[in-house]
Design a protein around this motif. Structure first.
Motif, PDB file in Angstrom:
ATOM      1  N   GLY A   1       0.785  -1.223   0.000  1.00 31.44           N
ATOM      2  CA  GLY A   1       0.000   0.000   0.000  1.00 31.44           C
ATOM      3  C   GLY A   1       0.811   1.265   0.000  1.00 31.44           C
ATOM      4  O   GLY A   1       0.251   2.352   0.111  1.00 31.44           O
ATOM      5  N   ARG A   2       2.115   1.169  -0.145  1.00 30.86           N
ATOM      6  CA  ARG A   2       2.966   2.362  -0.175  1.00 30.86           C
ATOM      7  C   ARG A   2       3.243   2.829  -1.598  1.00 30.86           C
ATOM      8  O   ARG A   2       3.964   3.793  -1.804  1.00 30.86           O
ATOM      9  N   GLU A   3       2.683   2.156  -2.600  1.00 29.16           N
ATOM     10  CA  GLU A   3       2.836   2.573  -3.996  1.00 29.16           C
ATOM     11  C   GLU A   3       1.601   2.132  -4.763  1.00 29.16           C
ATOM     12  O   GLU A   3       1.061   1.046  -4.536  1.00 29.16           O
ATOM     13  N   VAL A   4       1.126   3.001  -5.655  1.00 30.72           N
ATOM     14  CA  VAL A   4       0.030   2.652  -6.546  1.00 30.72           C
ATOM     15  C   VAL A   4       0.531   2.808  -7.984  1.00 30.72           C
ATOM     16  O   VAL A   4       1.114   3.831  -8.349  1.00 30.72           O
ATOM     17  N   ARG A   5       0.327   1.765  -8.774  1.00 32.09           N
ATOM     18  CA  ARG A   5       0.787   1.749 -10.168  1.00 32.09           C
ATOM     19  C   ARG A   5      -0.437   1.802 -11.066  1.00 32.09           C
ATOM     20  O   ARG A   5      -1.308   0.924 -11.004  1.00 32.09           O
ATOM     21  N   VAL A   6      -0.531   2.856 -11.890  1.00 31.01           N
ATOM     22  CA  VAL A   6      -1.715   3.117 -12.699  1.00 31.01           C
ATOM     23  C   VAL A   6      -1.364   2.955 -14.181  1.00 31.01           C
ATOM     24  O   VAL A   6      -0.430   3.602 -14.667  1.00 31.01           O
ATOM     25  N   MET A   7      -2.098   2.084 -14.876  1.00 36.72           N
ATOM     26  CA  MET A   7      -1.931   1.886 -16.319  1.00 36.72           C
ATOM     27  C   MET A   7      -3.022   2.687 -17.029  1.00 36.72           C
ATOM     28  O   MET A   7      -4.220   2.501 -16.762  1.00 36.72           O
ATOM     29  N   VAL A   8      -2.619   3.589 -17.948  1.00 40.06           N
ATOM     30  CA  VAL A   8      -3.581   4.448 -18.634  1.00 40.06           C
ATOM     31  C   VAL A   8      -3.704   4.022 -20.098  1.00 40.06           C
ATOM     32  O   VAL A   8      -2.839   3.332 -20.653  1.00 40.06           O
ATOM     33  N   ILE A   9      -4.800   4.443 -20.724  1.00 41.09           N
ATOM     34  CA  ILE A   9      -5.046   4.161 -22.142  1.00 41.09           C
ATOM     35  C   ILE A   9      -4.301   5.197 -22.973  1.00 41.09           C
ATOM     36  O   ILE A   9      -4.565   6.404 -22.854  1.00 41.09           O
ATOM     37  N   PRO A  10      -3.362   4.795 -23.822  1.00 41.94           N
ATOM     38  CA  PRO A  10      -2.530   5.770 -24.546  1.00 41.94           C
ATOM     39  C   PRO A  10      -3.342   6.713 -25.424  1.00 41.94           C
ATOM     40  O   PRO A  10      -2.979   7.879 -25.586  1.00 41.94           O
TER      41      PRO A  10
ATOM     42  N   ARG B   1       1.519   0.003 -27.903  1.00 45.98           N
ATOM     43  CA  ARG B   1       2.004  -1.211 -28.567  1.00 45.98           C
ATOM     44  C   ARG B   1       1.332  -1.352 -29.936  1.00 45.98           C
ATOM     45  O   ARG B   1       0.126  -1.140 -30.069  1.00 45.98           O
ATOM     46  N   VAL B   2       2.125  -1.689 -30.924  1.00 45.54           N
ATOM     47  CA  VAL B   2       1.625  -1.924 -32.278  1.00 45.54           C
ATOM     48  C   VAL B   2       1.982  -3.351 -32.662  1.00 45.54           C
ATOM     49  O   VAL B   2       3.148  -3.747 -32.588  1.00 45.54           O
ATOM     50  N   THR B   3       0.991  -4.127 -33.066  1.00 46.57           N
ATOM     51  CA  THR B   3       1.196  -5.531 -33.414  1.00 46.57           C
ATOM     52  C   THR B   3       0.761  -5.787 -34.849  1.00 46.57           C
ATOM     53  O   THR B   3      -0.311  -5.313 -35.279  1.00 46.57           O
ATOM     54  N   ASP B   4       1.557  -6.516 -35.582  1.00 44.30           N
ATOM     55  CA  ASP B   4       1.216  -6.889 -36.955  1.00 44.30           C
ATOM     56  C   ASP B   4       1.809  -8.260 -37.247  1.00 44.30           C
ATOM     57  O   ASP B   4       2.674  -8.744 -36.508  1.00 44.30           O
TER      58      ASP B   4
END
Length: 528
Positions: free
Chosen positions: A475-484, A522-525
């Motif tokens: 609980g001493r760090e929060v990691r947030v993933m956002v939509i690019p 990320r780009v995937t092909d």
């Protein structure tokens, strides 16, 4: 001496008079003839003359002795007067030196204050300059926007509303970028100065302070010499165990645990009294209601002595003197009080020492800071017996025993219930936070811990553009993933700042929480 000599002379005179009377009596008895009468008269005259001579001699000696004694008394009085005068002169010199020392300290503090004012004025000038630069940039952006509007209207032939929408979006992005850059610059500048100095002060204070942290539970275990002792503790029809529970208010749990009795209760002082009394009964071996009552009374007196000694030891360790005896006793009671597993007395001692060290580094009154730190949680000593928060109870106690307004404000403001009215209050609040946030100082219940983690993730998920969030590092760090596609690099800076402010306002937590915003494209092909 004169009175003693006079008394001796009187005794001699009386003795001579008795001798003379005896001689007269004998002569009178034996005188039968006329010649004897004549001899008697001569003898009496001689005795009277001798008595007179002895009396004159005694009076002269008494006068000489009295005169000698008077001279000695006068000489001794003169010597004492001279000694007192020398002592007074020495004390006056010491007072003058002390006053001069105070004057030098005041002058030095005035010089330090002048230097601080000068530094603040320079900082204000720099801020005014930055504000002017920001105003110039805004003016330039407005001018650029006007030119863009005119050019777009001429080239594209767009309507004014559509052109405004496009230009507003462009300006919004530009301003957002400039704001993010400015925030980074200002934070970097602040970290180079304020953060560095603050960390040096706090780290230096922490390194000089090493207080123990004691975790206690709501139960105590008393070891028994054998399992047969359990039956004696219970007594016939349970009268012994009922007597112990009635006198102490503590529940005795006697189960299958080998050679042990568990004492359960939320009042640590009563639990300690029950533990000491039970141990004394086990050693004594005589367990019956009358003996139980006697041992409980002895245990109460012993615990009171421990409380008094612990309070005096805390005062001696912190160097805080002049406290009311009742406040010293309340400090001793805090030995048996815990908060999140942290011993309240040890915590108060640590806050006192930290406050003194921080005050010394910042040029504040060290003695006053240590006193405020020691008393900041004094309300916890009786908060389970009185209504109200420990802050309000502590303020009432300090007012009752005539503590200074600075101490009262520090007690009232250390949890933000009142505004800080002095630097001492700020120092005590910082020292209290440092002591509580130190790793291992406090423990949390599982429910409190899991709720805090869930609230932390919910706050992060409430922001627009957040894909996932994870509370890590206990609980001493929060990691947030956002939509690019929805959050740009400039938006990340503003989001991190807004998220930190929202966590500070809505969540209670020890120490600090690190906010990490992660934006990944990320780009995937596939090659066929």
């Amino acid at each position: 001496m004169g009175e003693i000599a006079l008394e001796i002379a009187i005794l001699i005179i009386v003795a001579v008079a008795l001798v003379v009377a005896l001689v007269v009596f004998l002569i009178t008895k034996s005188a039968t003839k006329k010649s004897c009468v004549k001899h008697y008269e001569e003898t009496v005259g001689t005795a009277e003359q001798q008595a007179k001579d002895i009396l004159d001699k005694a009076q002269k000696e008494a006068v000489k002795t009295a005169e000698s004694t008077r001279k000695e008394a006068l000489l001794q009085a003169k010597e004492e007067n001279l000694k007192a005068k020398n002592e007074l002169d020495r004390e006056i010199k010491e007072r003058r030196a002390e006053v001069q020392s105070y004057e030098r300290r005041v002058t030095q503090k005035e010089e330090n204050l002048d230097r601080k004012i000068e530094v603040l004025e320079k900082k204000e000038a720099r801020m005014n300059q930055k504000e002017a630069e920001l105003d110039a940039k805004i003016t330039e952006a407005d001018s650029y926007r006007e030119r863009q509007i005119q050019e777009l209207e001429r080239i594209s032939g767009l309507t004014s509303d559509k052109a405004k929408e496009y230009l507003l979006e462009t300006v919004k992005n530009d301003v957002k970028h400039d704001t993010a850059v400015m925030i980074k610059e200002m934070e970097a500048e602040a970290k180079l100065t304020a953060d560095k100095k603050a960390k040096e002060l706090i780290v230096g204070a922490i390194q000089k302070c090493a207080a123990d942290h004691v975790s206690e539970a709501a139960i105590s275990v008393v070891q028994l010499p054998n399992d047969e002792m359990k039956g004696r503790i219970i007594g016939r029809e349970g009268r012994n165990i009922r007597t112990i529970e009635t006198l102490t208010g503590i529940e005795l749990i006697i189960d299958d645990t080998p050679e042990a009795v568990i004492l359960s209760g939320f009042d640590p002082i009563r639990r300690e009294i029950a533990r000491i009394a039970l141990e004394k009964l086990i050693v004594d071996g005589r367990i019956h209601p009358a003996r139980i009552e006697e041992m409980v009374d002895k245990a109460q007196r012993e615990v009171e002595n421990i409380i008094r000694e612990e309070g005096e030891a805390a005062v001696l360790k912190t160097g805080v003197h002049g406290l009311h005896p009742e406040i010293v006793r309340l400090l001793g009671r805090m030995k048996y009080r815990t908060s999140y597993g942290q011993n309240a007395l040890k915590h108060s001692i640590e806050v006192s020492i930290l406050s003194g060290l921080l005050a010394g580094e910042m040029g504040a009154d060290v003695r006053l800071a240590k006193r405020a730190g020691l008393l900041h949680d004094i309300g916890k000593a009786v908060d389970h017996e009185m209504e109200g928060t420990h802050v309000q109870i502590g303020v009432d106690i300090c007012k009752k025993y005539k503590e200074s307004p600075i101490i009262i404000n520090a007690v009232a403001a250390h949890h933000g219930d009142e505004e800080f009215k002095s630097l001492i209050a700020c120092i005590v609040q910082a020292a209290d936070t440092i002591s509580a946030a130190r790793p291992g100082a406090r423990r949390e219940t599982l429910d409190t811990y899991t709720n805090r983690l869930k609230q932390l993730e919910d706050i992060a998920n409430s922001f627009k553009g957040v894909d996932k969030s994870f509370a890590i590092q206990a609980g001493r760090e929060v990691r947030v993933m956002v939509i690019p596609e929805q959050v740009s690099d400039d938006d990340m800076v503003l989001m991190a700042r807004d998220l930190s402010k929202k966590i500070e306002s809505e969540l209670e937590y020890p120490g600090q929480i690190k906010v990490n915003i992660i934006r990944e494209s990320r780009v995937t092909d596939y090659a066929k």
